[in-house]
Write an enzyme that holds these catalytic residues in place. Sequence first.
Site, PDB file in Angstrom:
ATOM      1  N   LYS A 195       0.150  -0.906  19.827  1.00 21.03           N
ATOM      2  CA  LYS A 195       0.600  -0.713  18.439  1.00 21.03           C
ATOM      3  C   LYS A 195       1.715   0.340  18.370  1.00 21.03           C
ATOM      4  O   LYS A 195       2.676   0.202  17.606  1.00 21.03           O
ATOM      5  CB  LYS A 195      -0.596  -0.310  17.564  1.00 21.03           C
ATOM      6  CG  LYS A 195      -0.255   0.159  16.172  1.00 21.03           C
ATOM      7  CD  LYS A 195       0.251  -0.933  15.259  1.00 21.03           C
ATOM      8  CE  LYS A 195       0.749  -0.319  13.962  1.00 21.03           C
ATOM      9  NZ  LYS A 195       1.048  -1.258  12.914  1.00 21.03           N
ATOM     10  N   LYS A 242       3.859   9.419  10.906  1.00 14.67           N
ATOM     11  CA  LYS A 242       2.635   9.697  11.673  1.00 14.67           C
ATOM     12  C   LYS A 242       2.674   8.917  12.990  1.00 14.67           C
ATOM     13  O   LYS A 242       2.386   9.443  14.064  1.00 14.67           O
ATOM     14  CB  LYS A 242       1.443   9.278  10.802  1.00 14.67           C
ATOM     15  CG  LYS A 242       0.087   9.358  11.427  1.00 14.67           C
ATOM     16  CD  LYS A 242      -0.693   8.080  11.577  1.00 14.67           C
ATOM     17  CE  LYS A 242      -0.556   6.931  10.684  1.00 14.67           C
ATOM     18  NZ  LYS A 242      -1.183   5.703  11.154  1.00 14.67           N
TER      19      LYS A 242
HETATM   20  P1  NAP Z   1      -3.357   3.758   2.544  1.00 10.29           P
HETATM   21  O1  NAP Z   1      -3.023   2.781   1.489  1.00 10.29           O
HETATM   22  O2  NAP Z   1      -2.963   5.183   2.415  1.00 10.29           O
HETATM   23  O3  NAP Z   1      -4.931   3.689   2.801  1.00 10.29           O
HETATM   24  C1  NAP Z   1      -5.601   4.588   3.628  1.00 10.29           C
HETATM   25  C2  NAP Z   1      -7.057   4.618   3.204  1.00 10.29           C
HETATM   26  O4  NAP Z   1      -7.765   5.523   4.061  1.00 10.29           O
HETATM   27  C3  NAP Z   1      -7.251   5.109   1.780  1.00 10.29           C
HETATM   28  O5  NAP Z   1      -8.176   4.248   1.196  1.00 10.29           O
HETATM   29  C4  NAP Z   1      -7.801   6.530   1.975  1.00 10.29           C
HETATM   30  O6  NAP Z   1      -8.690   6.941   0.954  1.00 10.29           O
HETATM   31  C5  NAP Z   1      -8.563   6.394   3.270  1.00 10.29           C
HETATM   32  N1  NAP Z   1      -8.656   7.695   3.975  1.00 10.29           N
HETATM   33  C6  NAP Z   1      -7.631   8.428   4.437  1.00 10.29           C
HETATM   34  N2  NAP Z   1      -8.077   9.532   5.035  1.00 10.29           N
HETATM   35  C7  NAP Z   1      -9.417   9.496   4.954  1.00 10.29           C
HETATM   36  C8  NAP Z   1     -10.451  10.371   5.391  1.00 10.29           C
HETATM   37  N3  NAP Z   1     -10.188  11.511   6.047  1.00 10.29           N
HETATM   38  N4  NAP Z   1     -11.717  10.020   5.106  1.00 10.29           N
HETATM   39  C9  NAP Z   1     -11.982   8.879   4.445  1.00 10.29           C
HETATM   40  N5  NAP Z   1     -11.053   8.011   4.017  1.00 10.29           N
HETATM   41  C10 NAP Z   1      -9.785   8.322   4.265  1.00 10.29           C
HETATM   42  O7  NAP Z   1      -2.760   3.294   3.974  1.00 10.29           O
HETATM   43  P2  NAP Z   1      -2.563   1.810   4.540  1.00 10.29           P
HETATM   44  O8  NAP Z   1      -1.149   1.432   4.375  1.00 10.29           O
HETATM   45  O9  NAP Z   1      -3.661   0.930   4.060  1.00 10.29           O
HETATM   46  O10 NAP Z   1      -2.742   2.113   6.109  1.00 10.29           O
HETATM   47  C11 NAP Z   1      -4.020   2.242   6.720  1.00 10.29           C
HETATM   48  C12 NAP Z   1      -3.842   2.283   8.239  1.00 10.29           C
HETATM   49  O11 NAP Z   1      -3.251   1.051   8.679  1.00 10.29           O
HETATM   50  C13 NAP Z   1      -2.932   3.387   8.748  1.00 10.29           C
HETATM   51  O12 NAP Z   1      -3.387   3.858   9.998  1.00 10.29           O
HETATM   52  C14 NAP Z   1      -1.592   2.695   8.899  1.00 10.29           C
HETATM   53  O13 NAP Z   1      -0.761   3.344   9.839  1.00 10.29           O
HETATM   54  C15 NAP Z   1      -2.043   1.321   9.364  1.00 10.29           C
HETATM   55  N6  NAP Z   1      -1.128   0.201   9.067  1.00 10.29           N
HETATM   56  C16 NAP Z   1      -0.535   0.081   7.844  1.00 10.29           C
HETATM   57  C17 NAP Z   1       0.315  -1.006   7.588  1.00 10.29           C
HETATM   58  C18 NAP Z   1       1.026  -1.197   6.279  1.00 10.29           C
HETATM   59  O14 NAP Z   1       1.973  -2.005   6.247  1.00 10.29           O
HETATM   60  N7  NAP Z   1       0.634  -0.535   5.214  1.00 10.29           N
HETATM   61  C19 NAP Z   1       0.512  -1.965   8.585  1.00 10.29           C
HETATM   62  C20 NAP Z   1      -0.143  -1.837   9.789  1.00 10.29           C
HETATM   63  C21 NAP Z   1      -0.969  -0.751  10.022  1.00 10.29           C
HETATM   64  P3  NAP Z   1      -8.131   7.494  -0.471  1.00 10.29           P
HETATM   65  O15 NAP Z   1      -7.991   6.283  -1.341  1.00 10.29           O
HETATM   66  O16 NAP Z   1      -9.175   8.444  -0.918  1.00 10.29           O
HETATM   67  O17 NAP Z   1      -6.809   8.169  -0.179  1.00 10.29           O
END
Ligand code: NAP
Length: 297
Positions: free
Chosen positions: A172, A240
Site C-alpha cells: 500500500k 500521513k
Molecule cells: P476518515 O473519514 O477520517 O475516517 C477515519 C475513521 O477512523 C473515523 O471514523 C474516525 O472516527 C476513526 N478514528 C480515527 N482515529 C481513531 C482512534 N484513535 N480511535 C477510534 N477511532 C478512530 O478517513 P478515511 O478516508 O475513511 O480513511 C480511513 C483509512 O483508510 C486511513 O488509514 C486512510 O489512509 C485509508 N484509505 C483512505 C482512502 C480514501 O480515499 N479516503 C483510500 C484508501 C485508504 P471519528 O469519526 O471520531 O473521527
Amino acid sequence: MSVGFIGTGIMGAPMARNARKAGFDVIATNRTLARAEPLRQDGIQVAKTPREVAQRSDIVVTMVVDSPDVEAVLFGPDGVAAGAHDGMLAIDMSTISPKRTKEFAERAAKNRAPFRTLDAPVSGGEIGAIEARLSIMIGGDAADVERAMPLFQALGKTIVHVGDHGAGQACKLANQIAVALNNLGVSEALVFAASQGIDLEKVRQVIAGGAGSSWAMQNYAPKMLAGDFRPGFMVDLQQKDLRLVMGDADEARLSLPGVALAHHLYNALQANGEGRDGNHALLKVIERLSHIEARVK
Ligand code: NAP
C-alpha cells in the site's frame, strides 16, 4: 458470518454497507458514535465500543487512520483484544506502518484470548469503496485470507495476497508513492495546458485515453478542473502515508526524491489550512507557483 466494522468514516461506512448488502450480519462502531448511527437505516447494528463489536463478530475490520489509532482500537481500554474470542479474525484495512502491523500480529497471538490478524489496506478511493471496486492488498496467513475471501469479494474487485504480515501495508505504501506522483503529474499537465490557452476539458479527455493517463487523470482531473476539492482522500491522510514511506526509506537509506518533493508540496496545502481538502488539491499549489488557474468555468 458476522462482521464488525470499527471506524465508519469516508471509507469504513460504505464498506460496512457493502458487507451488509452481500448478506453478512454487520455491527459497527465509531469513536464519534453519531457518525455510525445512520448505518442503522441499512440494517447495520451499532455498538458502543470496539470490545462489544469483537464480542459479537467472527471477523472485525478496523478502518481508522494511523498506527496509534489501530493500536488504540485493538489493544486500548474496551478494545478488540478485550472482546476477542476463539477463532476471531481482525483485519486492518487502514493504511499504517508495515512494522507496527507485524508487531500487532504478534501481540494478537499472545493475547489472553489469542486472535488472528490480517493487514488488508485498500486503494480505489471513496468511489471504489462505494462501488465495491477496491483493490485489496493482503498480508498474513493463506488460511485466514481464504476464510475472509467472501468479505473481500464484497468490498473489492482486485484482491491480492501479497505475503506475510505487513506485506499488504508495504504494498500500500508503494501504491501511495504512485498516487502522490500521479497527482503531481496531472496537476503540472493541466497548469501547462492552461498556460497554452487550450481547451482544458478536451485536454483531459484525450490525455485520459492515451499514455499520459492514470487513475488520477481519469478520476481527479474532472474534479480539479471543476474546482471541487472536497475530499475523497484527505491531504492530511496522504501526508500521513508519505511520512510512513519516508520513515522506512530513511531507515533503508533509500533515495526517493519524488516522494520528498510531493510531500513538501502537500505541506504547502496544510500550511494554508487545506489539509482536509482532497489530495487532488495539489493542483492549487502548482497553480499558485505560476499564478495560473487551470479550471473549466
Ligand atoms: P476518515 O473519514 O477520517 O475516517 C477515519 C475513521 O477512523 C473515523 O471514523 C474516525 O472516527 C476513526 N478514528 C480515527 N482515529 C481513531 C482512534 N484513535 N480511535 C477510534 N477511532 C478512530 O478517513 P478515511 O478516508 O475513511 O480513511 C480511513 C483509512 O483508510 C486511513 O488509514 C486512510 O489512509 C485509508 N484509505 C483512505 C482512502 C480514501 O480515499 N479516503 C483510500 C484508501 C485508504 P471519528 O469519526 O471520531 O473521527
